[in-house]
Design an enzyme around this catalytic site. Structure first.
Site, mmCIF file in Angstrom:
data_model
loop_
_atom_site.group_PDB
_atom_site.id
_atom_site.type_symbol
_atom_site.label_atom_id
_atom_site.label_comp_id
_atom_site.label_asym_id
_atom_site.label_seq_id
_atom_site.Cartn_x
_atom_site.Cartn_y
_atom_site.Cartn_z
ATOM 1 N N PHE A 1 0.863 -1.188 0.000
ATOM 2 C CA PHE A 1 0.000 0.000 0.000
ATOM 3 C C PHE A 1 0.895 1.232 0.000
ATOM 4 O O PHE A 1 1.473 1.595 1.031
ATOM 5 C CB PHE A 1 -0.926 -0.021 1.214
ATOM 6 C CG PHE A 1 -1.413 -1.406 1.542
ATOM 7 C CD1 PHE A 1 -2.153 -2.129 0.611
ATOM 8 C CD2 PHE A 1 -1.094 -2.013 2.739
ATOM 9 C CE1 PHE A 1 -2.570 -3.421 0.887
ATOM 10 C CE2 PHE A 1 -1.505 -3.299 3.028
ATOM 11 C CZ PHE A 1 -2.254 -4.009 2.106
ATOM 12 N N ASP B 1 2.286 4.331 0.580
ATOM 13 C CA ASP B 1 2.035 5.486 1.436
ATOM 14 C C ASP B 1 3.327 6.270 1.611
ATOM 15 O O ASP B 1 4.198 6.238 0.738
ATOM 16 C CB ASP B 1 1.456 5.025 2.773
ATOM 17 C CG ASP B 1 2.433 4.153 3.568
ATOM 18 O OD1 ASP B 1 3.521 3.802 3.035
ATOM 19 O OD2 ASP B 1 2.131 3.824 4.731
ATOM 20 N N ASP C 1 4.039 -5.599 3.973
ATOM 21 C CA ASP C 1 3.694 -4.188 4.178
ATOM 22 C C ASP C 1 3.291 -3.933 5.620
ATOM 23 O O ASP C 1 3.769 -2.989 6.267
ATOM 24 C CB ASP C 1 2.565 -3.784 3.236
ATOM 25 C CG ASP C 1 2.143 -2.339 3.402
ATOM 26 O OD1 ASP C 1 1.486 -2.019 4.432
ATOM 27 O OD2 ASP C 1 2.443 -1.507 2.530
#
Length: 406
Positions: free
Chosen positions: A294, A296, A370
């Site tokens: 993800f 970010d 992650d």
């Protein structure tokens, strides 16, 4: 023996036995699009293949030592856990699903220019079971604010409630995100958060029986109970514009889909069967091996610390100066893209290291890597842990992009 994934095949696991299934969807477009654009951005961020191998060994060993498994999600003190084993008719199941959906809808932009003690923070309990008070910051401040509202009998996770500006006026939402008295700032992008709550709440009510559980029911009807994690991500992105995290680089569309993928991943982890059970996952019979990390601002920070990704001098200077990187800028796309490819490369190496062992293969995916990297980055940030046994470089501040996407 494990075989590498290709565009036309997909590796899945059932009861720790791998199967190669030809009819499952082709490669995640997040991976495809970021791979194709990375060469154009190699002047900004590059991938260090040797460091990938070293980091994979380190992460593999740490996750084994910590017994870091999907159901670890339910050990987090602020998570709202579902009844286990899975009970579709239990009110707690819908409550947890709606909690996950709202959290994923608002899971963005928590970085602050203020120091701890002054940044946005929310005072709530240390856990659902504790009465001790604590001021939560960052991502945890979002959970604390939502949990505090639920504790105060405000049905903030009910889509029919937060969709309505009459039942749930803007002023009430602002009150729910009321910061601690020592905070020098409000929650970032409050106006955008209110807008997104209205959008997703109204869409759930109009199309999915007013709940995330209704969306999952529709998903399982469409795919006869055999839908993949990626297909659910694509369904979320199709129906909810605020989850449509993608941008353009020259003539190419680059897909990131951070919050859509983490919505699916959190659903998978929250309802993952307890260790030792042979029960299939109630929502994802094929696992989540088709999801990426993800992208970010926190995971890229630790990937750089591990020397898995290397920044150009110009990017390093921008991060050291706290420069704002606009959403969709070359620098921002380069950091996010390289991070996706880095975790995918680490995942492939971890799978190779685990061949022949007795490890739960469901943990061998980009989602779990992650999760682990993000938690390690937070432990490093608060000074409770440092990385040892593998070469690192100076840890830089995360890149700063003020955006609803992450």
């Amino acid at each position: 023996m494990a075989r590498p994934l290709t565009k036309d095949t997909h590796l899945i696991f059932e009861n720790n036995n791998e199967k190669l299934v030809e009819e499952l969807p082709i490669e995640n477009p997040v991976l495809t699009s970021t791979r194709s654009c990375q060469k154009q951005l190699s002047d900004l961020v590059t991938l260090n293949v040797d460091a990938v191998r070293l980091a994979a060994v380190y992460i593999h060993n740490k996750m084994l030592a910590e017994t870091y498994i999907p159901s670890t999600w339910r050990s987090q003190p602020l998570h709202l856990n579902p009844p286990m084993p899975y009970q579709p008719e239990h009110s707690g199941t819908r409550q947890t699903l709606d909690w996950i959906f709202l959290v994923s809808s608002l899971n963005f932009s928590f970085w602050s220019e203020y120091e701890d003690g002054q940044r946005f923070g929310v005072e709530w309990k240390r856990s659902w079971e504790s009465n001790d008070r604590h001021v939560w910051t960052g991502y945890w401040s979002l959970l604390a604010a939502i949990n505090r509202a639920l504790d105060n009998k405000i049905p903030i996770t009910d889509p029919s409630f937060y969709a309505s500006s009459i039942r749930c006026p803007d002023e009430l939402i602002a009150q729910i995100f009321m910061p601690h008295k020592d905070s020098k700032e409000q929650i970032p992008l409050l106006v955008d958060r209110i807008r997104i709550m209205r959008e997703v709440g109204q869409t759930l009510c109009a199309n999915f029986e007013g709940s995330y559980q209704g969306l999952l029911r529709r998903f399982h009807e469409i795919y006869a109970g055999q839908g993949t994690a990626l297909q659910l991500v694509e369904m979320v992105v199709e129906f909810f514009p605020s989850f449509r995290d993608q941008t353009r680089l020259e003539s190419q569309t680059i897909f990131f889909w951070k919050r859509a993928q983490i919505l699916v991943a959190e659903t998978w982890a929250a309802f993952y069967p307890d260790p030792g059970l042979t029960t299939k996952h109630p929502f994802f019979p094929h696992g989540v091996h088709d999801l990426t990390m993800f992208a970010d601002y926190r995971v890229p920070q630790i990937l750089h610390h591990l020397q898995v990704i290397t920044y150009s001098p110009a990017v390093v200077a921008a991060l050291e100066a706290g420069k704002l990187l606009p959403s969709g800028s070359r620098e921002e796309i380069a950091i996010r893209s390289a991070s996706i490819l880095a975790v995918d490369a680490i995942r492939n190496e971890v799978v190779r290291l685990s061949l022949g062992g007795d490890r739960d293969v469901e943990a061998l995916n980009s989602v779990m890597i992650d999760f682990w990297l993000w938690e390690m980055a937070k432990r490093i940030e608060c000074g409770s842990e440092n990385i040892t046994d593998v070469s690192t470089t100076t840890i830089l501040s995360p890149h700063r992009t003020r955006s609803i996407w992450y």
